[in-house]
Design a protein around this motif. Structure first.
Motif, PDB file in Angstrom:
ATOM      1  N   THR A   1      -5.771  44.845  17.579  1.00  0.00           N
ATOM      2  CA  THR A   1      -6.454  45.041  17.373  1.00  0.00           C
ATOM      3  C   THR A   1      -8.537  44.925  17.871  1.00  0.00           C
ATOM      4  OG1 THR A   1      -5.756  46.734  15.124  1.00  0.00           O
ATOM      5  CG2 THR A   1      -8.669  45.760  15.423  1.00  0.00           C
ATOM      6  N   MET A   2      -7.847  43.482  17.873  1.00  0.00           N
ATOM      7  CA  MET A   2      -8.952  42.141  18.190  1.00  0.00           C
ATOM      8  C   MET A   2      -9.108  42.909  19.927  1.00  0.00           C
ATOM      9  SD  MET A   2     -11.126  39.870  18.103  1.00  0.00           S
ATOM     10  CE  MET A   2     -10.498  38.819  16.863  1.00  0.00           C
ATOM     11  N   GLY A   3      -7.477  43.459  20.248  1.00  0.00           N
ATOM     12  CA  GLY A   3      -8.144  43.585  21.924  1.00  0.00           C
ATOM     13  C   GLY A   3      -8.635  45.238  22.569  1.00  0.00           C
ATOM     14  N   ILE A   4      -7.627  45.578  20.841  1.00  0.00           N
ATOM     15  CA  ILE A   4      -8.930  47.144  21.543  1.00  0.00           C
ATOM     16  C   ILE A   4     -10.470  47.291  21.004  1.00  0.00           C
ATOM     17  CG2 ILE A   4      -9.050  49.017  20.541  1.00  0.00           C
ATOM     18  CD1 ILE A   4      -5.914  49.822  20.362  1.00  0.00           C
ATOM     19  N   GLY A   5     -10.670  45.901  20.200  1.00  0.00           N
ATOM     20  CA  GLY A   5     -12.731  45.239  19.639  1.00  0.00           C
ATOM     21  C   GLY A   5     -13.185  45.262  21.301  1.00  0.00           C
ATOM     22  N   THR A   6     -12.582  44.487  21.507  1.00  0.00           N
ATOM     23  CA  THR A   6     -12.262  43.532  22.803  1.00  0.00           C
ATOM     24  C   THR A   6     -12.648  44.193  24.238  1.00  0.00           C
ATOM     25  OG1 THR A   6     -11.347  41.492  22.199  1.00  0.00           O
ATOM     26  CG2 THR A   6     -12.337  41.776  23.910  1.00  0.00           C
ATOM     27  N   ALA A   7     -11.573  45.826  24.417  1.00  0.00           N
ATOM     28  CA  ALA A   7     -11.874  46.301  25.191  1.00  0.00           C
ATOM     29  C   ALA A   7     -12.874  47.145  25.878  1.00  0.00           C
ATOM     30  CB  ALA A   7     -10.254  46.744  25.753  1.00  0.00           C
ATOM     31  N   CYS A   8     -13.729  47.570  24.251  1.00  0.00           N
ATOM     32  CA  CYS A   8     -14.834  48.640  24.101  1.00  0.00           C
ATOM     33  C   CYS A   8     -15.775  47.817  25.171  1.00  0.00           C
ATOM     34  CB  CYS A   8     -15.335  48.267  22.627  1.00  0.00           C
ATOM     35  SG  CYS A   8     -14.234  49.506  21.642  1.00  0.00           S
TER      36      CYS A   8
ATOM     37  N   TYR B   1     -25.618  50.440  22.796  1.00  0.00           N
ATOM     38  CA  TYR B   1     -25.230  49.526  22.046  1.00  0.00           C
ATOM     39  C   TYR B   1     -23.809  49.939  21.012  1.00  0.00           C
ATOM     40  CZ  TYR B   1     -30.173  48.519  23.689  1.00  0.00           C
ATOM     41  OH  TYR B   1     -30.858  47.973  24.351  1.00  0.00           O
ATOM     42  N   ALA B   2     -23.646  51.013  20.421  1.00  0.00           N
ATOM     43  CA  ALA B   2     -23.325  50.813  19.607  1.00  0.00           C
ATOM     44  C   ALA B   2     -21.824  51.078  20.140  1.00  0.00           C
ATOM     45  CB  ALA B   2     -23.290  52.985  19.077  1.00  0.00           C
ATOM     46  N   LEU B   3     -21.124  51.397  21.453  1.00  0.00           N
ATOM     47  CA  LEU B   3     -20.014  50.747  22.032  1.00  0.00           C
ATOM     48  C   LEU B   3     -20.213  49.439  22.145  1.00  0.00           C
ATOM     49  CD1 LEU B   3     -17.600  52.127  23.251  1.00  0.00           C
ATOM     50  CD2 LEU B   3     -19.024  51.894  25.447  1.00  0.00           C
ATOM     51  N   VAL B   4     -21.009  48.611  21.852  1.00  0.00           N
ATOM     52  CA  VAL B   4     -20.081  46.734  21.763  1.00  0.00           C
ATOM     53  C   VAL B   4     -20.240  46.742  20.022  1.00  0.00           C
ATOM     54  CG1 VAL B   4     -21.768  44.772  21.531  1.00  0.00           C
ATOM     55  CG2 VAL B   4     -22.356  46.856  24.019  1.00  0.00           C
ATOM     56  N   ALA B   5     -20.835  47.752  19.047  1.00  0.00           N
ATOM     57  CA  ALA B   5     -21.457  46.928  17.874  1.00  0.00           C
ATOM     58  C   ALA B   5     -18.913  48.003  16.973  1.00  0.00           C
ATOM     59  CB  ALA B   5     -22.194  48.058  17.356  1.00  0.00           C
ATOM     60  N   MET B   6     -19.784  48.642  18.269  1.00  0.00           N
ATOM     61  CA  MET B   6     -17.843  49.289  17.692  1.00  0.00           C
ATOM     62  C   MET B   6     -16.540  47.945  17.570  1.00  0.00           C
ATOM     63  SD  MET B   6     -15.465  53.061  19.378  1.00  0.00           S
ATOM     64  CE  MET B   6     -15.577  52.661  20.741  1.00  0.00           C
ATOM     65  N   GLY B   7     -16.451  47.902  18.859  1.00  0.00           N
ATOM     66  CA  GLY B   7     -15.338  46.687  18.817  1.00  0.00           C
ATOM     67  C   GLY B   7     -15.536  45.642  17.895  1.00  0.00           C
ATOM     68  N   LEU B   8     -17.051  45.370  17.660  1.00  0.00           N
ATOM     69  CA  LEU B   8     -16.928  44.764  16.399  1.00  0.00           C
ATOM     70  C   LEU B   8     -16.752  44.593  15.118  1.00  0.00           C
ATOM     71  CD1 LEU B   8     -19.030  42.319  15.748  1.00  0.00           C
ATOM     72  CD2 LEU B   8     -21.379  42.801  15.837  1.00  0.00           C
ATOM     73  N   THR B   9     -17.270  46.034  14.757  1.00  0.00           N
ATOM     74  CA  THR B   9     -17.226  47.211  13.327  1.00  0.00           C
ATOM     75  C   THR B   9     -15.126  47.240  13.064  1.00  0.00           C
ATOM     76  OG1 THR B   9     -18.411  47.857  11.756  1.00  0.00           O
ATOM     77  CG2 THR B   9     -16.992  49.301  13.663  1.00  0.00           C
ATOM     78  N   LEU B  10     -14.747  47.426  14.446  1.00  0.00           N
ATOM     79  CA  LEU B  10     -13.273  47.883  14.171  1.00  0.00           C
ATOM     80  C   LEU B  10     -13.105  46.448  13.930  1.00  0.00           C
ATOM     81  CD1 LEU B  10     -10.980  49.475  14.584  1.00  0.00           C
ATOM     82  CD2 LEU B  10     -11.202  48.476  17.524  1.00  0.00           C
TER      83      LEU B  10
END
Length: 290
Positions: free
Chosen positions: A195-202, A21-30
């Motif tokens: 950054t959007m790319g990395i957040g979505t890559a998560c 769950y945190a991995l999903v949230a990491m992209g969002l918070t990044l």
């Protein structure tokens, strides 16, 4: 009488779920920490990634964990393109426009998935999905252990990128002062897109870790995006470490709540915590920091 072994099993399972769950949230918070936008398409992008993993397994015979690097690359370019060519151009820097664009993108993806793949729920059937590891006090599925270890490793990798690389320093500069970053020669628009790319890559990695445990349908993104928003608020928006701690806490509350209240009411505690945080500490448990 409550069984201590079952309770311990719920705690361990909750922590393992919470890491993903945190991995999903990491992209969002990044994305929020650098771009200062709330991406309502986050859950729908996760759904698309989960379908990508599902079809890679069922049509091509690829193991879901083998798809992780490929899905991360594909989702990186999806996020990069969304920011660079859609949000960046049509948003015009206005928060209202950006919110509507991401919400519209979510609606389009959800309905397109419903049209292409119907509303049927799909699950993987893998030989090792029933394999367990005996911890003495609990039997933990191998798939959950793999998901937990991989999610933690990705968190460490992301922290190292942000704290120890030139790109990470550029991200932090843009997050704090985009105008000043532009003055010193940083390509702010490119950093936003990356950054959007990395957040979505998560999400690509999360999809591969989630699918052996959960299921996929066109609405699955809504389930996880609610959890992700709760985690982001709990851990302070823009805080990577806070996302990890918040994810573990949410997973723990969900699992232990299910132990005491039943599976259908297990998530009640999550939203109680969400309301309490918004009421008494709206800035979250940690100071916001990319």
């Amino acid at each position: 009488m409550l069984s201590l072994e079952i309770l311990l099993h719920s705690v361990v399972t909750g922590l393992m779920n919470g890491a993903v769950y945190a991995l999903v949230a990491m992209g969002l918070t990044l994305i929020f920490g650098v771009l200062h936008i709330i991406n309502f398409a986050h859950g729908s992008l996760l759904m698309v990634a989960m379908y990508g993993v599902f079809f890679a397994v069922t049509l091509l015979g690829i193991d879901p964990y083998v798809t992780i690097p490929f899905m991360m690359v594909l989702m990186y370019f999806a996020g990069y393109g969304l920011q660079r060519y859609v949000i960046g151009n049509a948003g015009q820097g206005r928060d209202t426009n950006i919110l509507l664009i991401t919400l519209g993108a979510a609606v389009v993806m959800d309905n397109l998935a419903l049209y292409l793949w119907t509303g049927d729920t799909r699950q993987l059937q893998l030989d090792y999905m029933m394999a367990v590891v005996d911890l003495g006090f609990a039997l933990i599925p191998v798939t959950r252990i793999i998901a937990f270890v991989a999610a933690c490793a990705l968190f460490v990798a992301m922290w190292l990128v942000i704290e120890r690389t030139d790109f990470g320093r550029a991200m932090r500069a843009v997050a704090k002062e985009p105008f000043g970053a532009r003055v010193v020669g940083i390509d702010v628009d490119r950093v936003y897109a990356q950054t959007m790319g990395i957040g979505t890559a998560c999400l690509g990695a999360a999809a591969a870790l989630l699918l052996p445990i959960f299921y996929v349908n066109p609405q699955i993104g809504n389930v996880f995006v609610l959890l992700a928003f709760t985690i982001v608020v709990l851990g302070s928006m823009g805080n990577i470490v806070g996302a990890l701690v918040g994810g573990l806490l949410v997973g723990l509350v969900e699992s232990v709540g299910g132990f005491f209240l039943g599976d259908r009411l297990g998530q009640v505690g999550i939203f109680v915590i969400f309301i309490l945080i918004l009421t008494f500490r709206p800035q979250g448990l940690f100071s916001a920091r990319v």
